[in-house]
Write a protein that holds these residues in place. Structure first.
Motif, PDB file in Angstrom:
ATOM      1  N   MET A   5      28.188  22.180  38.163  1.00 28.28           N
ATOM      2  CA  MET A   5      28.374  20.757  38.456  1.00 28.28           C
ATOM      3  C   MET A   5      29.320  20.079  37.461  1.00 28.28           C
ATOM      4  O   MET A   5      30.151  19.275  37.848  1.00 28.28           O
ATOM      5  CB  MET A   5      27.025  20.037  38.439  1.00 28.28           C
ATOM      6  N   VAL A   6      29.128  20.400  36.193  1.00 26.12           N
ATOM      7  CA  VAL A   6      29.885  19.738  35.132  1.00 26.12           C
ATOM      8  C   VAL A   6      30.376  20.801  34.150  1.00 26.12           C
ATOM      9  O   VAL A   6      29.593  21.604  33.645  1.00 26.12           O
ATOM     10  CB  VAL A   6      29.021  18.702  34.386  1.00 26.12           C
ATOM     11  N   THR A   7      31.659  20.792  33.873  1.00 22.01           N
ATOM     12  CA  THR A   7      32.254  21.724  32.925  1.00 22.01           C
ATOM     13  C   THR A   7      32.357  21.068  31.559  1.00 22.01           C
ATOM     14  O   THR A   7      32.741  19.895  31.449  1.00 22.01           O
ATOM     15  CB  THR A   7      33.666  22.140  33.402  1.00 22.01           C
ATOM     16  N   ASN A   8      32.028  21.820  30.531  1.00 26.32           N
ATOM     17  CA  ASN A   8      32.149  21.343  29.155  1.00 26.32           C
ATOM     18  C   ASN A   8      33.609  21.469  28.735  1.00 26.32           C
ATOM     19  O   ASN A   8      34.175  22.556  28.743  1.00 26.32           O
ATOM     20  CB  ASN A   8      31.252  22.176  28.237  1.00 26.32           C
ATOM     21  N   SER A   9      34.195  20.365  28.350  1.00 24.77           N
ATOM     22  CA  SER A   9      35.606  20.346  27.949  1.00 24.77           C
ATOM     23  C   SER A   9      35.838  21.004  26.598  1.00 24.77           C
ATOM     24  O   SER A   9      36.961  21.399  26.292  1.00 24.77           O
ATOM     25  CB  SER A   9      36.099  18.901  27.874  1.00 24.77           C
ATOM     26  N   GLY A  10      34.785  21.069  25.777  1.00 23.30           N
ATOM     27  CA  GLY A  10      34.965  21.538  24.409  1.00 23.30           C
ATOM     28  C   GLY A  10      35.481  20.440  23.492  1.00 23.30           C
ATOM     29  O   GLY A  10      35.753  20.676  22.321  1.00 23.30           O
ATOM     30  N   ILE A  11      35.597  19.250  24.025  1.00 19.63           N
ATOM     31  CA  ILE A  11      36.055  18.091  23.257  1.00 19.63           C
ATOM     32  C   ILE A  11      34.867  17.145  23.098  1.00 19.63           C
ATOM     33  O   ILE A  11      34.179  16.829  24.065  1.00 19.63           O
ATOM     34  CB  ILE A  11      37.214  17.374  23.981  1.00 19.63           C
ATOM     35  N   GLU A  12      34.624  16.707  21.876  1.00 25.76           N
ATOM     36  CA  GLU A  12      33.485  15.837  21.613  1.00 25.76           C
ATOM     37  C   GLU A  12      33.836  14.367  21.823  1.00 25.76           C
ATOM     38  O   GLU A  12      34.882  13.898  21.380  1.00 25.76           O
ATOM     39  CB  GLU A  12      32.986  16.036  20.192  1.00 25.76           C
ATOM     40  N   ASP A  13      32.920  13.662  22.476  1.00 24.77           N
ATOM     41  CA  ASP A  13      33.058  12.220  22.647  1.00 24.77           C
ATOM     42  C   ASP A  13      33.162  11.527  21.290  1.00 24.77           C
ATOM     43  O   ASP A  13      33.979  10.630  21.102  1.00 24.77           O
ATOM     44  CB  ASP A  13      31.862  11.670  23.436  1.00 24.77           C
ATOM     45  N   ALA A  14      32.353  11.969  20.338  1.00 27.15           N
ATOM     46  CA  ALA A  14      32.363  11.358  19.004  1.00 27.15           C
ATOM     47  C   ALA A  14      33.733  11.507  18.339  1.00 27.15           C
ATOM     48  O   ALA A  14      34.194  10.584  17.658  1.00 27.15           O
ATOM     49  CB  ALA A  14      31.271  11.984  18.137  1.00 27.15           C
ATOM     50  N   THR A  73      28.411   9.555  38.738  1.00 28.61           N
ATOM     51  CA  THR A  73      29.692  10.037  39.257  1.00 28.61           C
ATOM     52  C   THR A  73      29.472  11.206  40.218  1.00 28.61           C
ATOM     53  O   THR A  73      30.134  11.284  41.263  1.00 28.61           O
ATOM     54  CB  THR A  73      30.615  10.458  38.093  1.00 28.61           C
ATOM     55  N   ILE A  74      28.557  12.086  39.883  1.00 21.43           N
ATOM     56  CA  ILE A  74      28.245  13.226  40.761  1.00 21.43           C
ATOM     57  C   ILE A  74      27.723  12.714  42.107  1.00 21.43           C
ATOM     58  O   ILE A  74      28.122  13.206  43.161  1.00 21.43           O
ATOM     59  CB  ILE A  74      27.215  14.168  40.100  1.00 21.43           C
TER      60      ILE A  74
END
Length: 168
Positions: A127-136, A104-105
Motif C-alpha cells: 500500500m505504502v512504500t518507504n521512501s527512505g527519507i525522514e520527515d524530520a 489519501t489511500i
C-alpha cells in the motif's frame, strides 16, 4: 544530507512570486510572514522538497522520474518515465501522521503512495512504500535553511566572534 540550495530550489518552485528570487530575497520574504502561518509554509516547502529528493533518489537507482510542472498536480506528485511515456504516477506524503496517509489511500486507492520513513513502516508494503527519507530531516532542512535564517539571521560579527571565541 539535504543541502540549503535544495531548500531554496523548493521555495522557488513552490512560490510563483519567488521563482527568480535570490536567496537573500527569499529570506526577506519569510522574515515578513505571519507567525501563525509558519507551519503551513513549512509543510508546503517540505512537500516540494520531498518530491525533489525522491526523484533524485530514484535517479541514483537508475529509475527515470520527474516532478510534474505544477506543484498542485491532481492526485499524483511525480511520474516514472520510460522515454517520453509516463508508466506510473506516484503520490508522495511528507508527513509523520499516518491518518493523513490513510485518508489519501481511501480517496485514491488506485494510486501508488510513497511516504516518509516515520509513517511508511506502519502500512502494508504493497500500500505504502518507504521512501527512505525522514520527515524530520525534511522539516529540519526547511526550518534551518529558510525559517531560522529569516527569523534569526546570523550577523557577520557573531560568526567572526564565534570563530575566535569572542563573546557577542
Amino acid at each position: 544530507m539535504i543541502e540549503p540550495f535544495e531548500v531554496f530550489d523548493a521555495v522557488r518552485r513552490g512560490y510563483n512570486e519567488l521563482e527568480t528570487a535570490s536567496n537573500p530575497e527569499i529570506l526577506d520574504y519569510f522574515t515578513a510572514i505571519d507567525g501563525e502561518s509558519v507551519a503551513g509554509h513549512v509543510s508546503h516547502i517540505k512537500g516540494i522538497l520531498f518530491e525533489q529528493e525522491y526523484v533524485d533518489l530514484l535517479t541514483t537507482q537508475g529509475i527515470e522520474a520527474q516532478v510534474f510542472e505544477v506543484t498542485n498536480h491532481p492526485v499524483s506528485d511525480i511520474a516514472i518515465m520510460e522515454g517520453d511515456t509516463i508508466v506510473q504516477e506516484i503520490q508522495l506524503k511528507a508527513t509523520d501522521c499516518s491518518s493523513y496517509v490513510s485518508a489519501t489511500i481511501e480517496e485514491n486507492p488506485d494510486i501508488a503512495i510513497v511516504a516518509t520513513s516515520e509513517v511508511a513502516g506502519g502500512f502494508d508494503g504493497d500500500m505504502v512504500t518507504n521512501s527512505g527519507i525522514e520527515d524530520a530531516a525534511l522539516e529540519q532542512a526547511v526550518t534551518d535553511t529558510v525559517l531560522d535564517e529569516a527569523v534569526n539571521p546570523v550577523s557577520p560579527f557573531s560568526v567572526i566572534g564565534w570563530m575566535f571565541g569572542l563573546p557577542f
